[in-house]
Design a protein around this motif. Structure first.
Motif, PDB file in Angstrom:
ATOM      1  N   SER A   1       0.851  -1.197   0.000  1.00 26.01           N
ATOM      2  CA  SER A   1       0.000   0.000   0.000  1.00 26.01           C
ATOM      3  C   SER A   1       0.884   1.243   0.000  1.00 26.01           C
ATOM      4  CB  SER A   1      -0.907  -0.005   1.222  1.00 26.01           C
ATOM      5  OG  SER A   1      -0.127   0.182   2.404  1.00 26.01           O
ATOM      6  N   GLY A   2       0.249   2.401  -0.195  1.00 27.00           N
ATOM      7  CA  GLY A   2       1.014   3.647  -0.199  1.00 27.00           C
ATOM      8  C   GLY A   2       1.713   3.893   1.135  1.00 27.00           C
ATOM      9  N   GLY A   3       0.997   3.646   2.228  1.00 25.06           N
ATOM     10  CA  GLY A   3       1.587   3.852   3.538  1.00 25.06           C
ATOM     11  C   GLY A   3       2.727   2.888   3.816  1.00 25.06           C
ATOM     12  N   GLN A   4       2.578   1.644   3.387  1.00 20.06           N
ATOM     13  CA  GLN A   4       3.648   0.665   3.572  1.00 20.06           C
ATOM     14  C   GLN A   4       4.889   1.040   2.761  1.00 20.06           C
ATOM     15  OE1 GLN A   4       1.467  -2.837   2.423  1.00 20.06           O
ATOM     16  NE2 GLN A   4       1.039  -3.424   4.549  1.00 20.06           N
ATOM     17  N   ARG A   5       4.676   1.505   1.543  1.00 19.06           N
ATOM     18  CA  ARG A   5       5.820   1.927   0.720  1.00 19.06           C
ATOM     19  C   ARG A   5       6.557   3.083   1.392  1.00 19.06           C
ATOM     20  NH1 ARG A   5       2.202   1.039  -3.743  1.00 19.06           N
ATOM     21  NH2 ARG A   5       1.753   3.265  -3.866  1.00 19.06           N
ATOM     22  N   GLN A   6       5.799   4.006   1.980  1.00 15.81           N
ATOM     23  CA  GLN A   6       6.439   5.164   2.590  1.00 15.81           C
ATOM     24  C   GLN A   6       7.234   4.776   3.838  1.00 15.81           C
ATOM     25  OE1 GLN A   6       3.748   8.468   2.983  1.00 15.81           O
ATOM     26  NE2 GLN A   6       5.367   9.832   2.328  1.00 15.81           N
ATOM     27  N   ARG A   7       6.731   3.797   4.570  1.00 14.64           N
ATOM     28  CA  ARG A   7       7.461   3.347   5.751  1.00 14.64           C
ATOM     29  C   ARG A   7       8.752   2.615   5.360  1.00 14.64           C
ATOM     30  NH1 ARG A   7       2.803   0.539   9.177  1.00 14.64           N
ATOM     31  NH2 ARG A   7       1.576   0.891   7.282  1.00 14.64           N
ATOM     32  N   ILE A   8       8.723   1.912   4.219  1.00 11.17           N
ATOM     33  CA  ILE A   8       9.955   1.293   3.706  1.00 11.17           C
ATOM     34  C   ILE A   8      10.971   2.378   3.365  1.00 11.17           C
ATOM     35  CG2 ILE A   8      10.956   0.005   1.778  1.00 11.17           C
ATOM     36  CD1 ILE A   8       9.565  -1.830   3.618  1.00 11.17           C
ATOM     37  N   ALA A   9      10.490   3.464   2.743  1.00 14.32           N
ATOM     38  CA  ALA A   9      11.390   4.567   2.395  1.00 14.32           C
ATOM     39  C   ALA A   9      11.984   5.229   3.625  1.00 14.32           C
ATOM     40  CB  ALA A   9      10.641   5.597   1.539  1.00 14.32           C
ATOM     41  N   ILE A  10      11.174   5.372   4.674  1.00 16.43           N
ATOM     42  CA  ILE A  10      11.673   5.969   5.917  1.00 16.43           C
ATOM     43  C   ILE A  10      12.720   5.058   6.561  1.00 16.43           C
ATOM     44  CG2 ILE A  10      11.006   6.642   8.259  1.00 16.43           C
ATOM     45  CD1 ILE A  10       8.294   7.525   7.043  1.00 16.43           C
ATOM     46  N   ALA A  11      12.446   3.760   6.559  1.00 17.26           N
ATOM     47  CA  ALA A  11      13.409   2.810   7.113  1.00 17.26           C
ATOM     48  C   ALA A  11      14.720   2.853   6.337  1.00 17.26           C
ATOM     49  CB  ALA A  11      12.819   1.401   7.083  1.00 17.26           C
ATOM     50  N   ARG A  12      14.618   3.043   5.045  1.00 12.36           N
ATOM     51  CA  ARG A  12      15.821   3.133   4.214  1.00 12.36           C
ATOM     52  C   ARG A  12      16.644   4.359   4.591  1.00 12.36           C
ATOM     53  NH1 ARG A  12      14.477   2.002  -1.842  1.00 12.36           N
ATOM     54  NH2 ARG A  12      13.511   4.057  -1.762  1.00 12.36           N
ATOM     55  N   ALA A  13      15.971   5.476   4.841  1.00 11.11           N
ATOM     56  CA  ALA A  13      16.685   6.688   5.262  1.00 11.11           C
ATOM     57  C   ALA A  13      17.302   6.513   6.647  1.00 11.11           C
ATOM     58  CB  ALA A  13      15.732   7.880   5.255  1.00 11.11           C
ATOM     59  N   ILE A  14      16.581   5.824   7.535  1.00 10.69           N
ATOM     60  CA  ILE A  14      17.123   5.562   8.874  1.00 10.69           C
ATOM     61  C   ILE A  14      18.389   4.730   8.767  1.00 10.69           C
ATOM     62  CG2 ILE A  14      16.676   4.342  11.044  1.00 10.69           C
ATOM     63  CD1 ILE A  14      13.713   5.140  10.721  1.00 10.69           C
ATOM     64  N   LEU A  15      18.366   3.725   7.878  1.00  8.81           N
ATOM     65  CA  LEU A  15      19.503   2.823   7.720  1.00  8.81           C
ATOM     66  C   LEU A  15      20.727   3.551   7.163  1.00  8.81           C
ATOM     67  CD1 LEU A  15      20.308  -0.175   7.991  1.00  8.81           C
ATOM     68  CD2 LEU A  15      19.655  -0.462   5.585  1.00  8.81           C
ATOM     69  N   LYS A  16      20.500   4.574   6.354  1.00  9.12           N
ATOM     70  CA  LYS A  16      21.643   5.299   5.790  1.00  9.12           C
ATOM     71  C   LYS A  16      22.414   6.050   6.874  1.00  9.12           C
ATOM     72  CE  LYS A  16      23.074   8.350   2.049  1.00  9.12           C
ATOM     73  NZ  LYS A  16      22.692   9.172   0.889  1.00  9.12           N
ATOM     74  N   ASP A  17      21.693   6.518   7.892  1.00  5.77           N
ATOM     75  CA  ASP A  17      22.336   7.172   9.042  1.00  5.77           C
ATOM     76  C   ASP A  17      23.196   8.360   8.611  1.00  5.77           C
ATOM     77  OD1 ASP A  17      22.854   7.541  11.721  1.00  5.77           O
ATOM     78  OD2 ASP A  17      24.635   6.250  11.694  1.00  5.77           O
ATOM     79  N   ALA A  18      22.654   9.200   7.730  1.00  5.54           N
ATOM     80  CA  ALA A  18      23.380  10.376   7.247  1.00  5.54           C
ATOM     81  C   ALA A  18      23.179  11.542   8.224  1.00  5.54           C
ATOM     82  CB  ALA A  18      22.886  10.771   5.863  1.00  5.54           C
TER      83      ALA A  18
END
Length: 594
Positions: A491-508
């Motif tokens: 879903s749209g919300g699930q996709r967005q949470r994946i994107a947020i997790a990806r940004a968290i993992l980058k740790d920039a």
């Protein structure tokens, strides 16, 4: 002449990809020369079989002649095997290298290139055009070289055997070559047009299938089928014109070359009857005549493929020669200051926008930003708000150097961002875009896009912080579940949470959140906001938000409209003095209270 020149130019562009395989090319050429030479020797073997075997009446002579003939056939078979394998291998390897080079080069081009060049059309070039090149390199080019050798060798044998008959045969050659040049030029032009039309078909197909839900939701199936049929028919019409030209070319070659052989047989038959030459000589002469005629026909046929390959090579090289208008500097981030510790201190200016004016390449007369200036301190959370089209997302795109401003500067740690290498610059930012981009890979691979060295444990922790772990483990294969193109299984919300997790993992150290919670329900939004708060602590954060409730606690809110800053301050300050912000707040909070 122009056809030969076009083919030469097309092949020259491929030379850089052929060079690494010089050894295989040499072996292939040796095999090619052996097979061509053996094929030419078969003619003399045929003459020997007839004169020394069949007409001599000697069984021993027949056996010996047959052994010689079969020996030549064996060598021809082994040589053909080696030639076909090596040439086909070279064709496959070179085309694989071309595809890799084109793809790697495309990834270096700025987004503005893809605004003017459709990705679907580019995809056609990488697939259809390179497949054509593979066919030419792995087959047609070999056929052209082998038949050219056989043409020269056959003519040499003919001249030695019977000068007069050879002149009669050669008199027909110009009659074959002229149509080849005439029709070949048309074939090349129509081939380029055909490839362009096929690319358009692929582009339309890709768009319709990628947006199938929109097509079906609006009941647009019949209309799209009609439009697609029109594109297919247009490609078909261009292809038919090319086929007609090649058909005329084949017809002229066969008629003229076979007519020449017929005339030659008439003269040769008279010579056998008069005793001037033996039946074996005539058979051998006929064999070489067929070889020459076949070589001329094959070369003329292959010329059409070489013309098409020249067009395909031209299209591929256009991509390889494309230059990005975004060129990185040479500085790594750590080279920008002699006092890194001071640069990390709270309160220091980290990002500065100075008199920015920017227009998108597709809208050169409509500035997305106009003389915009403000700065962001280390560790500060700055929210960008304003109506759609105010230029908020444009700031992110300029920060990441997807584009360059026409005027003004952006500074990071007191250095113009153009001085940084692109990798060093972009490594400082973690982006959560407004439109989440996911790939047709597993969940773990999509999350690991931010950090390819991240462990499975780190990936799971990032998903938990983004409130994504719970729905991920419910998928068919958990973190190994493939998400489909553009994450279609989520879903749209699930996709967005994946994107947020990806940004968290980058740790920039710098977070760019472009409507990071816009597709979440209220409960998930609160959970993600709670996860983002400790993540943002100690980091510089830029947030684009249409929901003002998500940025009430921002250190500073920058209100933008039509590419300019209207006002900036805290939520309370802006409610008092900024009419635009107050109007946006009244609309949202009043609606929320209803």
């Amino acid at each position: 002449m122009n056809n030969a020149l076009d083919v030469k130019v097309g092949l020259k562009t491929l030379l850089v990809f052929l060079r690494p395989y010089r050894r295989q090319i040499i072996f292939a050429l040796v095999a090619l020369v052996i097979t061509a030479g053996t094929m030419l020797s078969v003619g003399k073997g045929l003459q020997y079989l007839i004169d020394e075997g069949l007409t001599s009446g000697s069984q021993a002579g027949l056996n010996k002649a047959l052994l010689v003939f079969m020996g030549l056939v064996f060598v021809l078979g082994i040589g053909s095997f080696c030639r076909f394998y090596l040439v086909s291998w070279i064709g496959e390897r070179v085309v694989a290298d071309i595809r890799q080079s084109v793809f790697a080069h495309l990834l270096t081009l700025s987004p503005s290139f893809f605004e003017d060049n459709s990705p679907s059309e580019i995809q056609s070039r990488i697939t259809a055009d390179t497949t054509l090149l593979q066919s030419v390199i792995g087959s047609s080019l070999s056929i052209a070289l082998r038949n050219s050798l056989m043409l020269v060798g056959g003519i040499a044998f003919l001249l030695v055997m019977h000068f007069k008959l050879t002149l009669i045969l050669l008199a027909c050659v110009p009659l074959v070559v002229v149509p080849v040049i005439f029709f070949g030029r048309r074939v090349r032009r129509l081939s380029r047009n055909s490839q362009d039309e096929i690319a358009n078909v692929g582009q339309y197909l890709s768009q319709a299938l990628r947006h199938i839900k929109v097509v079906q939701a609006f009941g647009h199936e019949d209309h799209d089928v009609t439009r697609f049929s029109g594109a297919v028919d247009k490609a078909f019409t261009v292809s038919v014109k090319r086929i007609q030209q090649r058909s005329w070319l084949t017809l002229m070659v066969i008629l003229l070359s076979m007519s020449g052989i017929g005339v030659m047989l008439w003269f040769g038959g008279k010579s056998v009857i008069s005793g001037e030459i033996s039946p074996g000589d005539l058979a051998s002469f006929l064999f070489y005549s067929v070889i020459v005629a076949g070589a001329v026909g094959a070369v003329s046929e292959v010329m059409g493929d070489l013309q098409r390959a020249a067009g395909a090579a031209e299209r591929i090289m256009e991509l390889l020669k494309a230059k990005s208008d975004i060129v990185g500097g040479t500085l790594a981030y750590s080279e920008t200051t002699t006092d890194d510790q001071a640069q990390r201190e709270e309160g220091k200016v980290l990002i500065e926008f100075d008199q920015l004016t920017f227009c998108y390449p597709t809208r050169p007369d409509r500035p997305a930003l106009h003389q915009l200036s403000f700065s962001i301190k280390q560790g500060e959370m700055v929210a960008l708000v304003g109506p759609s089209g105010a230029g908020k997302s444009t700031l992110f795109e300029l920060l990441l150097r997807f584009y360059n401003p026409q005027h003004g500067h952006i500074r990071l740690a007191n250095q113009d961002i153009r001085q940084y290498s692109l990798s060093a610059l972009r490594q400082r930012f973690a982006l959560v875009p407004q439109e989440t981009v996911l790939f047709d890979q597993s969940v773990a691979e999509n999350l690991g896009y931010a950090n390819r060295e991240a462990s499975q444990k780190a990936i799971q922790q990032a998903a938990e912080q983004a409130n994504a772990h719970e729905f991920i483990v419910r998928l068919d294969q958990g973190y190994d579940t493939r998400l489909g193109e553009d994450g279609v299984r989520l879903s749209g919300g699930q996709r967005q949470r994946i994107a947020i997790a990806r940004a968290i993992l980058k740790d920039a150290p710098i977070l760019l959140l472009d409507e990071a919670t816009s597709a979440l329900d209220a409960e998930s939004e609160n959970t993600v906001q709670a996860a983002l708060e400790p993540l943002m602590k100690g980091r510089t954060t830029l947030v684009i938000a249409h929901r003002l409730a998500t940025v009430l606690n921002a250190d500073r809110i920058v209100v933008m409209d039509k590419g300019e800053i209207v006002d900036q301050g805290t939520h309370a300050e802006l409610l008092e003095r900024c009419a635009l912000y107050k109007r946006l707040a009244d609309l949202q909070f009043n609606q929320a209270g209803r």
